[in-house]
Motif scaffolding. Sequence first.
Motif, PDB file in Angstrom:
ATOM      1  N   GLY A   1       4.451   7.442   8.699  1.00 23.40           N
ATOM      2  CA  GLY A   1       5.319   6.626   8.261  1.00 23.40           C
ATOM      3  C   GLY A   1       5.096   5.491   7.711  1.00 23.40           C
ATOM      4  O   GLY A   1       4.079   5.205   7.640  1.00 23.40           O
ATOM      5  N   PRO A   2       6.036   4.913   6.851  1.00 28.50           N
ATOM      6  CA  PRO A   2       5.792   3.661   5.986  1.00 28.50           C
ATOM      7  C   PRO A   2       5.305   2.716   6.491  1.00 28.50           C
ATOM      8  O   PRO A   2       4.513   1.781   5.572  1.00 28.50           O
ATOM      9  CB  PRO A   2       7.039   3.683   5.023  1.00 28.50           C
ATOM     10  CG  PRO A   2       8.284   4.069   6.055  1.00 28.50           C
ATOM     11  CD  PRO A   2       7.493   5.212   7.031  1.00 28.50           C
ATOM     12  N   ALA A   3       5.327   2.490   7.713  1.00 28.88           N
ATOM     13  CA  ALA A   3       4.950   1.191   8.311  1.00 28.88           C
ATOM     14  C   ALA A   3       3.140   1.144   8.723  1.00 28.88           C
ATOM     15  O   ALA A   3       2.671   0.486   9.218  1.00 28.88           O
ATOM     16  CB  ALA A   3       5.686   0.718   9.644  1.00 28.88           C
TER      17      ALA A   3
ATOM     18  N   ALA B   1       1.044  -0.112  -1.978  1.00 31.38           N
ATOM     19  CA  ALA B   1       1.767  -0.751  -3.295  1.00 31.38           C
ATOM     20  C   ALA B   1       2.907   0.055  -3.761  1.00 31.38           C
ATOM     21  O   ALA B   1       2.866   0.489  -4.905  1.00 31.38           O
ATOM     22  CB  ALA B   1       0.730  -0.973  -4.373  1.00 31.38           C
ATOM     23  N   PRO B   2       4.088  -0.021  -3.349  1.00 33.91           N
ATOM     24  CA  PRO B   2       4.466  -0.570  -2.013  1.00 33.91           C
ATOM     25  C   PRO B   2       4.323   0.443  -0.999  1.00 33.91           C
ATOM     26  O   PRO B   2       4.061   0.408   0.332  1.00 33.91           O
ATOM     27  CB  PRO B   2       6.089  -0.656  -2.081  1.00 33.91           C
ATOM     28  CG  PRO B   2       6.523   0.244  -3.061  1.00 33.91           C
ATOM     29  CD  PRO B   2       5.297   0.389  -3.889  1.00 33.91           C
ATOM     30  N   ASP B   3       4.259   2.065  -1.282  1.00 33.00           N
ATOM     31  CA  ASP B   3       4.141   2.952  -0.191  1.00 33.00           C
ATOM     32  C   ASP B   3       2.239   2.946   0.056  1.00 33.00           C
ATOM     33  O   ASP B   3       1.454   2.676  -0.862  1.00 33.00           O
ATOM     34  CB  ASP B   3       4.480   4.310  -0.924  1.00 33.00           C
ATOM     35  CG  ASP B   3       6.035   4.337  -0.943  1.00 33.00           C
ATOM     36  OD1 ASP B   3       6.737   3.760  -0.321  1.00 33.00           O
ATOM     37  OD2 ASP B   3       6.708   5.122  -1.871  1.00 33.00           O
ATOM     38  N   CYS B   4       2.192   3.392   1.326  1.00 32.64           N
ATOM     39  CA  CYS B   4       0.798   3.534   1.553  1.00 32.64           C
ATOM     40  C   CYS B   4       0.038   4.945   1.464  1.00 32.64           C
ATOM     41  O   CYS B   4       0.746   5.881   1.668  1.00 32.64           O
ATOM     42  CB  CYS B   4       0.563   3.038   2.988  1.00 32.64           C
ATOM     43  SG  CYS B   4       0.975   1.335   3.375  1.00 32.64           S
TER      44      CYS B   4
END
Length: 194
Positions: free
Chosen positions: A109-111, A142-145
């Motif tokens: 997930g993005p977190a 940045a912003p996705d990992c």
Amino acid sequence: MSTSWILFWTAVGCGVLFAGCALWAQLRDGTRTRRYRWRDAGLPVAIMAFCTAFGALAFVLDSGNADRTLYEIVTDTTAVEVPFAERHTFTVEHPGARHPILIAVEPAGPAMRDPVRMRIRLAGPDGRTAIDDELVLEAWCAPDCEWDRFSTDVVPAAAGTWDLQITVGTPGVSAIHVWIGDDEKTDGERAPGF
């Protein structure tokens, strides 16, 4: 449709769009359709030619990568508890040739921003170890990992079945992508979707 064709047709589509915009701009500047000469179409033709050539180059580069593919798989690890190990076997056809290896992981997930701890072990048909590394793949957000990838080259001394074992010790990994190439192979195929 392969990635190579997708790259080619995307570039051609961009060429049609951009050349059409240039042609439309020329026509709006006062050149009437009846008086429009093909020598006036230099910019739209140049744009279309450039985009088509760029697409052809991308096709050739990507299909060359596909032809060198010895082994490729993407495994779903969403429901697997850590630590877990994956075992992949592949057959070396050209001993003495360079075999690039790439291993990439995808976050659940993005977190997910934690580094991924893993161990890579590669053994030949005689059981001798060619790679035995403990790794920490850092996340870049940045912003996705995305996580770092493991890549190395191996020059197998013997043909036969090789064994790659990947052990992951960090939760939150949704998929593992393994790609192994062979510089002397000419008829490889990428995994579906690549």
